[in-house]
Every structure is written in structure tokens, then in C-alpha cells.
Write an enzyme that holds these catalytic residues in place. Structure first.
Site, mmCIF file in Angstrom:
data_model
loop_
_atom_site.group_PDB
_atom_site.id
_atom_site.type_symbol
_atom_site.label_atom_id
_atom_site.label_comp_id
_atom_site.label_asym_id
_atom_site.label_seq_id
_atom_site.Cartn_x
_atom_site.Cartn_y
_atom_site.Cartn_z
ATOM 1 N N LYS A 177 0.836 -1.200 0.000
ATOM 2 C CA LYS A 177 0.000 0.000 0.000
ATOM 3 C C LYS A 177 0.871 1.250 0.000
ATOM 4 O O LYS A 177 2.073 1.190 0.264
ATOM 5 C CB LYS A 177 -0.933 -0.006 1.208
ATOM 6 C CG LYS A 177 -0.238 0.009 2.551
ATOM 7 C CD LYS A 177 -1.239 -0.043 3.684
ATOM 8 C CE LYS A 177 -0.537 -0.041 5.039
ATOM 9 N NZ LYS A 177 -1.494 -0.044 6.152
ATOM 10 N N TYR A 220 16.732 29.166 9.842
ATOM 11 C CA TYR A 220 15.557 29.952 10.186
ATOM 12 C C TYR A 220 15.307 29.918 11.688
ATOM 13 O O TYR A 220 15.328 28.866 12.323
ATOM 14 C CB TYR A 220 14.327 29.420 9.467
ATOM 15 C CG TYR A 220 14.305 29.734 7.991
ATOM 16 C CD1 TYR A 220 14.186 31.041 7.529
ATOM 17 C CD2 TYR A 220 14.381 28.709 7.050
ATOM 18 C CE1 TYR A 220 14.164 31.332 6.174
ATOM 19 C CE2 TYR A 220 14.355 28.981 5.690
ATOM 20 C CZ TYR A 220 14.244 30.291 5.264
ATOM 21 O OH TYR A 220 14.220 30.573 3.911
#
Length: 356
Positions: free
Chosen positions: A35, A253
Site C-alpha cells: 500500500k 531559520y
């Protein structure tokens, strides 16, 4: 020159992991769970590495059809069954096995016009509380399905919520055994964790998923370190920049990381747009030129920074393994507060993938 970030998929390791499963569950047949595009590895890329399996299990009808069109003639199980009654003609055409977990699916099967009966997995809810019927309905539902002309071979199915724990399946197994006492039926209960650690659950079919790809169902690599499983996916890149920091300099950041003294850092061409977890903290493991070190600062969209203190020889073009054979994906995931499943499935389409 193209950007150096690259993922590789090791088909030899995949085949080896399937053999580990067979040794762990002798006498059981194997549904290889593919899957989510084979857990991010690429179904069309890896299915031939698993072609000695007994069957494939997945969610999407489109992926099942792809396997048929590629030439797979063996069983295919749709783990959530059909989502709409109008999909049943395709299940009929491509000879797919359907899970049945809801009353509406029973009615749809009863009313469908099919060329031949479909094999069915009757799903019992044994504590996960996602899909499936209550255990006390198992006997009645079994007989109801058995009476439908559109139903062929039948198997009882469940899914364990806590199979990674030593006693995690005891209550569920007791429920299932009590509810199905005297019912002569094939059973498919064991997921990856149960396949490895709970042999009493193996039954006729096991359904390994994450362990086929060389990661742990518990999220802890040490739990499978001696099982013989090998990582299948490697995410690698290179250093594209080097900075020399002085004490007090901050990185990335928000300036989350602050250098305590002079320090070299390498800038790696990988970021969260490639599938690397943005929330990975300072010190998340990474391999630079064969030396284990850690990330520093906030992961950017296209780049991240690593500490070069343990590997002073590293510079522009030095190879970096983000996860793979040496840096286990479970360790990266644990550092980032997630699981290896998510990182595999999050590999971005922009990352080139090669098979090795």
C-alpha cells in the site's frame, strides 16, 4: 548537473527481507503489503523484487490493476475492499480479493452482477476500532456471506492495534478465538509485528508491511537488529556549501542552533520538500563521508546543515547519507518524533529514485 539528492531502492535487500518473513512464519502464506505506493518505494519499481510472494495486499484499485497489467497473476487483496458498489465490476474483471468490513458492502455484494464469485476477507474488529465487525457477529456474518452466490473462498481477517508489545495481542486473540469457536475457516491476523513476535497469530496468511522494507514496526531499530532485515531505501545527497562559525553564530531559520565555539558546518542539498522531516531536532543522525554526525538548525525547504566537527576532511561534494544502510530510518524518525513509515511515504516525487 542535476541536484545531488537521490533515493535508491535495493531489490536484493527486499528479496532478503521476504525470506526473513518466511523463516519467521513457516507454514503461512505471505501477503506482501504494498500500500501507499509500496511504502513510498514505488510499486511499479519494486513488485518484481517481491514476485516470489504468495500475494500482494494494497488499498488502491488503480495499483491492483497496474499489477495485473504488469503480468502478476496471483492473488491481490484490497485491504479496505471496494469503496463504492460500482467498483465491483472491476474487482470481477481483474479477479481481486475484497475485504468486507461494513454492512453496505454485504448488500452491494449480494446485489452485484458478477461473472464469477469473488474471494472475500471478512474483517473483524478486535480492538483497533477503525474498520470491521464486532467479534460477536462473526459467526452470523460468516454464514450470511457463505450463502451469497457472489462469494467464493472466504478468510477471517483482523488487525492488531498493539502487536509491537510483548502481551499486545492477548486480548484480541482471546476475542477472536471465542467469537469464532467451531468455525472452520482460513485466518489472516498477523501484521508485521505479529509476524515477527507472535507466532500464535500466524494462521494461514501473514501480512508483513514495514518489515519488508527493512524498518521496525515498533519504530525502534534495535527491536529488529538481529532479525536479518536490511534497509531497502537510502536517501543520499552531497555537501554543497561549508560555513565556519564562531561562538555565538546561529544557524538557519529562527536561529535555533547557536555555536558554542569555532565550528565548521556543511550545507546539504536535502530539505523538507524532498521528504526530510522539517521538525528534525539538532543532532538528528546523519552520515557524512562515512562518519556519523548530526544536523544543526532548522531544516529548510531545500537544504539542511550538519556538524562537520567529527569529519574535518569533509567539504564540497562530500557524500551524505540521510538514511539507509548505516543511518537507520527508524533512528531518524525517532529523533524527529515520528515513525519510519511516515518518512518512507513522504519521499517527494521530485527526488530521483534508482534501483540497485
Amino acid at each position: 548537473m542535476s541536484r545531488p539528492v537521490l533515493a535508491s531502492v535495493d531489490l536484493h535487500a527486499l528479496r532478503q527481507n521476504l525470506q526473513v518473513v518466511r523463516r519467521a512464519a513457516p507454514g503461512s502464506r505471505v501477503w506482501s503489503v504494498v500500500k501507499a505506493n509500496a511504502y513510498g518505494h514505488g510499486l511499479d519499481r519494486v513488485w518484481r523484487g517481491l514476485e516470489t510472494t504468495d500475494g500482494f495486499a494494497m488499498l488502491n484499485l488503480e495499483e491492483a490493476i497496474l499489477l495485473r497489467e504488469r503480468g502478476w497473476k496471483g492473488p491481490i487483496l484490497l485491504l479496505e475492499g471496494f469503496f463504492h458498489a460500482d467498483e465491483l465490476p472491476l474487482f470481477d474483471k481483474y479477479r481481486l480479493t475484497t475485504t468486507v468490513h461494513s454492512n453496505w458492502q454485504l448488500k452491494a455484494l449480494q446485489d452485484a452482477q458478477l461473472h464469477a464469485p469473488l474471494d472475500v476477507y471478512l474483517k473483524i474488529n478486535s480492538g483497533m476500532n477503525r474498520l470491521g465487525f464486532l467479534p460477536e457477529r462473526a459467526q452470523t456474518l460468516w454464514q450470511q456471506l457463505r450463502g451469497l452466490k457472489n462469494v467464493g473462498d472466504m478468510t477471517l481477517m483482523s488487525h492488531f492495534a498493539e502487536a509491537e508489545k510483548p502481551d499486545g495481542i492477548e486480548r484480541a486473540m482471546t476475542q477472536i478465538l471465542q467469537a469464532t469457536e467451531g468455525l472452520a475457516c482460513s485466518r489472516s491476523l498477523a501484521n508485521s509485528a505479529a509476524t515477527l513476535w507472535h507466532p500464535q497469530s500466524h494462521g494461514d496468511w501473514v501480512r508483513p508491511g514495514i518489515i519488508l522494507y527493512g524498518a521496525s514496526p515498533s519504530g525502534q531499530w534495535q527491536d529488529i537488529a538481529t532479525a536479518g532485515l536490511k534497509p531497502v531505501m537510502t536517501l543520499s545527497s552531497e555537501i554543497i556549501g561549508v560555513q565556519t562559525l564562531k561562538a555565538g553564530d546561529r544557524v538557519g531559520y529562527g536561529g535555533r542552533y547557536t555555536a558554542r565555539g569555532e565550528q565548521r558546518i556543511g550545507i546539504v542539498a536535502t530539505g523538507y520538500a524532498d521528504g526530510y522531516p522539517r521538525h528534525a531536532p539538532d543532532g538528528t543522525p546523519v552520515l557524512v563521508d562515512g562518519v556519523r554526525t548530526g544536523t544543526v538548525g532548522t531544516v529548510s525547504m531545500d537544504m539542511l546543515a550538519v556538524d562537520l566537527t567529527p569529519c574535518p576532511q569533509a567539504g564540497i561534494g562530500t557524500p551524505v547519507e540521510l538514511w539507509g544502510r548505516e543511518i537507520k530510518i527508524d533512528d531518524v524518525a525517532a529523533a524527529a518524533g515520528t515513525v519510519g513509515y511516515e518518512l518512507m511515504c513522504a519521499l517527494a516525487p521530485r527526488v530521483p529514485v534508482v534501483t540497485v
